[in-house]
Design an enzyme around this catalytic site. Structure first.
Site, mmCIF file in Angstrom:
data_model
loop_
_atom_site.group_PDB
_atom_site.id
_atom_site.type_symbol
_atom_site.label_atom_id
_atom_site.label_comp_id
_atom_site.label_asym_id
_atom_site.label_seq_id
_atom_site.Cartn_x
_atom_site.Cartn_y
_atom_site.Cartn_z
ATOM 1 N N ASP A 29 47.799 39.534 53.968
ATOM 2 C CA ASP A 29 47.694 39.860 52.544
ATOM 3 C C ASP A 29 48.315 38.721 51.751
ATOM 4 O O ASP A 29 49.403 38.248 52.074
ATOM 5 C CB ASP A 29 48.426 41.183 52.246
ATOM 6 C CG ASP A 29 48.091 41.715 50.868
ATOM 7 O OD1 ASP A 29 48.336 40.997 49.875
ATOM 8 O OD2 ASP A 29 47.587 42.847 50.765
ATOM 9 N N ILE A 30 47.609 38.270 50.739
ATOM 10 C CA ILE A 30 48.045 37.108 49.963
ATOM 11 C C ILE A 30 49.272 37.440 49.089
ATOM 12 O O ILE A 30 50.020 36.532 48.700
ATOM 13 C CB ILE A 30 46.863 36.559 49.105
ATOM 14 C CG1 ILE A 30 47.080 35.098 48.740
ATOM 15 C CG2 ILE A 30 46.619 37.384 47.875
ATOM 16 C CD1 ILE A 30 46.934 34.144 49.887
ATOM 17 N N HIS A 93 40.036 48.508 53.617
ATOM 18 C CA HIS A 93 41.063 47.701 54.299
ATOM 19 C C HIS A 93 42.269 48.576 54.600
ATOM 20 O O HIS A 93 42.659 49.420 53.804
ATOM 21 C CB HIS A 93 41.474 46.484 53.474
ATOM 22 C CG HIS A 93 41.811 46.784 52.045
ATOM 23 N ND1 HIS A 93 40.850 47.042 51.103
ATOM 24 C CD2 HIS A 93 43.003 46.867 51.398
ATOM 25 C CE1 HIS A 93 41.419 47.267 49.936
ATOM 26 N NE2 HIS A 93 42.735 47.177 50.089
ATOM 27 N N HIS A 95 46.257 48.393 55.341
ATOM 28 C CA HIS A 95 47.450 47.554 55.265
ATOM 29 C C HIS A 95 48.317 47.839 56.494
ATOM 30 O O HIS A 95 48.642 49.005 56.770
ATOM 31 C CB HIS A 95 48.294 47.906 54.028
ATOM 32 C CG HIS A 95 47.632 47.649 52.710
ATOM 33 N ND1 HIS A 95 47.909 46.531 51.947
ATOM 34 C CD2 HIS A 95 46.734 48.371 51.998
ATOM 35 C CE1 HIS A 95 47.214 46.574 50.817
ATOM 36 N NE2 HIS A 95 46.485 47.684 50.825
HETATM 37 P P1 AMP Z 1 44.380 47.689 47.398
HETATM 38 O O1 AMP Z 1 42.879 47.566 47.167
HETATM 39 O O2 AMP Z 1 45.057 48.437 46.299
HETATM 40 O O3 AMP Z 1 44.693 48.253 48.759
HETATM 41 O O4 AMP Z 1 44.981 46.219 47.365
HETATM 42 C C1 AMP Z 1 44.225 45.101 47.782
HETATM 43 C C2 AMP Z 1 45.114 44.153 48.525
HETATM 44 O O5 AMP Z 1 44.348 42.994 48.820
HETATM 45 C C3 AMP Z 1 46.360 43.687 47.753
HETATM 46 O O6 AMP Z 1 47.517 43.925 48.537
HETATM 47 C C4 AMP Z 1 46.099 42.200 47.523
HETATM 48 O O7 AMP Z 1 47.275 41.424 47.576
HETATM 49 C C5 AMP Z 1 45.153 41.854 48.658
HETATM 50 N N1 AMP Z 1 44.274 40.723 48.364
HETATM 51 C C6 AMP Z 1 43.477 40.561 47.290
HETATM 52 N N2 AMP Z 1 42.822 39.396 47.356
HETATM 53 C C7 AMP Z 1 43.199 38.803 48.521
HETATM 54 C C8 AMP Z 1 42.881 37.593 49.174
HETATM 55 N N3 AMP Z 1 42.012 36.714 48.632
HETATM 56 N N4 AMP Z 1 43.472 37.301 50.347
HETATM 57 C C9 AMP Z 1 44.347 38.169 50.900
HETATM 58 N N5 AMP Z 1 44.695 39.349 50.340
HETATM 59 C C10 AMP Z 1 44.137 39.660 49.159
#
Ligand code: AMP
Length: 129
Positions: A29-30, A93, A95
């Site tokens: 996760d970024i 996704h 986590h």
């Molecule tokens: P959520 O949809 O609420 O579960 O959160 C989406 C997650 O994706 C967040 O924790 C972001 O930090 C992560 N995220 C979004 N864009 C990217 C990316 N380009 N690379 C890695 N993680 C990402």
């Protein structure tokens, strides 16, 4: 239009890759909640985890388990926490977040790591797979 995670899977957007097979992909996760915070995604595009077909959902969990066991070996933690939120990116996704205690799992407090540290962490996890 392809989701940002599909673009990552296809290599069109960079990521700190941890693992991949024919159907699933894992990367850091970024904006990590903790060091070693990994996202595990199915390659098929679906917004909501409970709309996945049973085979894809169960395969996703089995793939996540392999990644979680690798995180445990690579990052100091007592548990790898599992969360599904999905409010930000419309592509399923999971986590996976290594934690020492419950309060380590706070999505309102993100951590920052240098690119080199992120790359090192992804490599350390990948090497445990
Ligand atoms: P959520 O949809 O609420 O579960 O959160 C989406 C997650 O994706 C967040 O924790 C972001 O930090 C992560 N995220 C979004 N864009 C990217 C990316 N380009 N690379 C890695 N993680 C990402």
């Amino acid at each position: 239009m392809a989701t940002i995670f599909t673009k990552i899977i296809k290599g069109e957007i960079p990521c700190y890759k941890v693992a991949e097979d024919d159907d699933y992909f894992a990367f850091l996760d970024i904006n990590p909640v903790q060091k070693g915070h990994v996202l595990v995604v199915p390659k098929i595009e679906e917004d909501y985890i409970f709309r996945l077909d049973d085979e894809t959902l169960s395969g996703l969990m089995v793939f996540a388990k392999k990644v979680a066991l690798a995180i445990e070996k690579a990052v100091s933690c007592t548990r790898v926490a599992v969360a599904v939120i999905g409010m930000e990116v419309p592509h399923v996704h999971i986590h996976l977040i290594p934690i020492q205690k419950e309060s380590d799992l706070n999505f309102a407090q993100k951590k920052e790591f240098e690119a080199g540290e992120m790359a090192k962490t992804a490599k350390a996890i990948a090497e445990q797979l």
